[in-house]
Scaffold this active site. Structure first.
Site, mmCIF file in Angstrom:
data_model
loop_
_atom_site.group_PDB
_atom_site.id
_atom_site.type_symbol
_atom_site.label_atom_id
_atom_site.label_comp_id
_atom_site.label_asym_id
_atom_site.label_seq_id
_atom_site.Cartn_x
_atom_site.Cartn_y
_atom_site.Cartn_z
ATOM 1 C CD1 TRP A 36 21.326 -68.352 85.775
ATOM 2 C CD2 TRP A 36 23.088 -68.244 87.136
ATOM 3 N NE1 TRP A 36 22.265 -69.236 85.308
ATOM 4 C CE2 TRP A 36 23.353 -69.194 86.120
ATOM 5 C CE3 TRP A 36 24.058 -68.013 88.109
ATOM 6 C CZ2 TRP A 36 24.563 -69.898 86.057
ATOM 7 C CZ3 TRP A 36 25.258 -68.711 88.048
ATOM 8 C CH2 TRP A 36 25.505 -69.643 87.033
ATOM 9 C CG ASP A 53 22.540 -66.356 75.249
ATOM 10 O OD1 ASP A 53 22.687 -66.141 76.472
ATOM 11 O OD2 ASP A 53 23.503 -66.431 74.468
ATOM 12 C CD GLU A 62 22.904 -70.368 82.342
ATOM 13 O OE1 GLU A 62 21.907 -70.776 82.927
ATOM 14 O OE2 GLU A 62 24.063 -70.597 82.725
ATOM 15 C CD GLU A 63 28.327 -65.830 78.184
ATOM 16 O OE1 GLU A 63 29.225 -66.473 78.745
ATOM 17 O OE2 GLU A 63 28.368 -65.529 76.963
ATOM 18 C CD GLU A 90 31.166 -75.387 80.357
ATOM 19 O OE1 GLU A 90 29.986 -75.193 80.705
ATOM 20 O OE2 GLU A 90 32.135 -74.713 80.773
#
Length: 612
Positions: free
Chosen positions: A155, A211, A214-215, A437
């Site tokens: 992750w 961030d 998550e990238e 989402e």
């Protein structure tokens, strides 16, 4: 009339909402002006659905969902995508919404808030691939399994916004407890959690991390902004309870100084120190503005308050970037609301608008109107002029008092502009009121995870701000000015497990084994023993440890046996395989013995050193 009928039916389903509607006409989620438009009716219809959507995603004792009490899941979706986890960031933002709602009058939410606090005390102790609590590093782990154990897959880690946001949520609730005479609970139960988080922020704020999307591994505007807020309010709160937050006091000015680095003169470059090729326009920055909104502070540019020239110019830059990108934005000109996504280069699920991003665009404008009206003056300068010209092409640079037509016309136009963003969400919300989402850039149909907790929470906060229901001040006006020259300082933190409240003891416990043993590349350390989770003394079925925290000065190998019976005792030892994967070397000495503790704790760490 259809919406009114639907509302009546929904109110009969949600007893807590009915109770508030009957007892408190000015409750936190209601627009007290009454239902005067289709948008008002939609909001009244959607609000109880959104609140119930949030509550459905929180673990409750005895529900049998596998979700621990107080654990807030991102979504019930377990496939394409699998969001059946708890994220520290998303949970903290949701908890803050619930706490603000509780303070504003919805007393039915208190048990959920208390469960959340207990869950966070547990999660802070979980050793993960980011680290553990001993040096605070584990607090940067972004997500966990719903049974409060570590997520061990690959992750984007660490993520450094979660501890700051959790501290903010718990400080807000603790302030209410203090005002209601429960200082002992604050000091003994909640402050230890907050203290861990504030120490983490003070120690790690100037290190890069992933961030909120998550990238991107770098420095994130959102992360730095919420870190600054947490440190400022953390220092004030520590003084209130008769203690000190040295990390808050020493690091907040430096964090504020660094925050200025993201402003490029026209908008916020949302990620820096990241070596990516994005243009910098990102909803990250709008979310930062609304989550550091202080209703008692004016249009302060240093903290990027929603009504500041910087924040309004950035709002225009970010929202305008999506206008030509999505088919559903066809014909939506500057000054008219549009569907808003994360950033223009987004490719996740095809790169679509997000409900929470569109609602954030509305919320910033509602916040800004509140601040401008509270200040009594509207200031238009060269930086904010293009934003205001979208609303009124004839407006000029100047300072306009509340009595002036420009002030009243512009604030009315801003509120209408904000309403239009909520109307975009209304247009693409399914008839059952569920919020996913994302929604398709082509036809607006829901995409990705369904029943997203953050989407529901965003709807509730945006519409609360529409009704001028605002959170308490966090002291932004007392943040001071940053030093003339920024320094990449740090404050070494101290960490300790917080006391855990729970309604039932854990039946199984995750046991993490940490052992220090220097190795060379290609060697692997294992633990095996008499428990089934350790292979029942079959070395071929031992637990393989990981070297993700291994350094030359701290040669640490770590792994977690996920489910060991509470109260059980077992023996174990370590061994390692050679570079050929075949040669085995067992540690010396007697068998080790471990007894799994009984009680609330669902995780425990055993620290060892290799026996020669």
């Amino acid at each position: 009339m259809l919406y009114i009928a639907l509302l009546a039916g929904l109110l009969s389903l949600f007893s807590c909402w009915t109770r508030i509607l009957l007892a408190a006409p000015s409750a936190w989620y209601l627009d007290t002006r009454g239902a005067t438009s289709a948008l008002d009716s939609f909001i009244a219809y959607e609000q109880p659905i959104a609140l119930q959507g949030v509550l459905n995603n929180i673990g409750v004792e005895g529900k049998g969902t596998g979700v621990d009490p107080g654990v807030i899941i991102a979504s019930p979706s377990t496939d394409d995508p699998d969001y059946f986890y708890t994220w520290t960031r998303d949970s903290a933002l949701t908890a803050k919404m619930l706490i603000d709602a509780f303070i504003a009058g919805d007393t039915s939410l208190r048990p959920r808030i208390e469960d959340y606090i207990s869950a966070q005390a547990i999660l802070q102790t979980v050793a993960s691939l980011s680290g553990d609590l001993s040096d605070g590093s584990g607090l940067g782990e972004p997500k966990f399994e719903v049974n409060s154990t570590a997520f061990t897959g690959p992750w984007g880690r660490p993520q450094r916004d979660g501890p700051a946001l959790r501290a903010t949520a718990l400080i807000t609730y603790s302030q209410w407890l203090l005002s209601n005479g429960d200082e002992s609970r604050v000091i003994s139960k909640i402050w230890p959690i907050i203290s861990n988080d504030l120490n983490y922020v003070g120690q790690y704020w100037n290190q890069t991390g992933f961030d909120l999307w998550e990238e991107v591994d770098g420095s994130s505007f959102f992360t730095v902004a919420v870190q600054h807020r947490a440190l400022v309010e953390g220092q004030v709160f520590a003084q209130q309870i008769g203690t000190d937050c040295a990390a808050c006091r020493t690091q907040a000015p430096e964090v504020l100084c660094f925050l200025q680095s993201f402003w490029n003169g026209g908008f916020v470059t949302s990620n820096i120190n990241d070596h990516n090729s994005r243009n910098g326009r990102d909803a990250n920055s709008i979310l930062a503005s609304i989550h550091t909104f202080d209703p008692d502070t004016g249009c302060d540019g240093l903290t990027f308050q929603p009504c500041s020239s910087r924040a309004l110019a950035n709002h225009k830059a970010v929202t305008d970037s999506f206008r030509p990108l999505y088919a559903i934005n066809s014909g939506r000109a500057p000054g008219a609301a549009a569907a808003v996504g994360r950033y223009t280069e987004d490719v996740y699920y095809g790169g679509n608008p997000w409900y929470l991003c569109t609602l954030a665009a509305a919320e910033q404008l509602y916040d800004a109107v509140y601040q401008i009206n509270r200040a009594g003056t509207l200031v238009i300068d060269a930086i904010s002029l293009p934003f205001f010209r979208d609303l009124d092409p004839s407006v000029a640079i100047g300072v306009y008092p509340a009595s002036s037509p420009v002030h009243s016309n512009i604030t009315a136009a801003m509120r209408n502009y904000a309403d239009e963003y909520v109307s975009v969400v209304q247009e693409f919300t399914p008839p059952d009121g569920s919020l996913a989402e994302q929604y398709s850039r082509d036809d607006g149909s829901p995409i990705s995870a369904f029943a997203l907790t953050w989407s529901y929470a965003s709807f509730l906060t945006a519409t609360a701000r529409r009704s001028s229901v605002v959170p308490n001040s966090w002291g932004a006006s007392k943040a001071g000015t940053p030093p003339a020259t920024c320094s990449g300082t740090s404050a070494q933190g101290t960490y300790a497990p917080a006391p855990i409240d729970c309604t039932s003891n854990a039946s199984n416990v995750a046991v993490t084994f940490d052992v220090r043993e220097p190795t060379i590349y290609g060697e692997t350390v294992f633990v095996y023993g008499s428990d089934a989770a350790l292979g029942n003394w079959d070395a071929s079925k031992g637990l393989e440890l990981q070297a993700y925290r291994y350094t030359s000065s701290n040669p640490l190998w770590s792994g977690t046996a996920r489910s060991v019976a509470a109260g059980s005792s077992f023996q174990y030892k370590y061994y390692k395989t050679g570079t050929d994967g075949v040669t085995v070397e067992y540690e010396g000495g007697a068998n080790r013995t471990f007894t799994v503790p009984e009680g609330c704790a669902r995780n425990v760490v055993q620290v060892d050193t290799w026996q020669e």
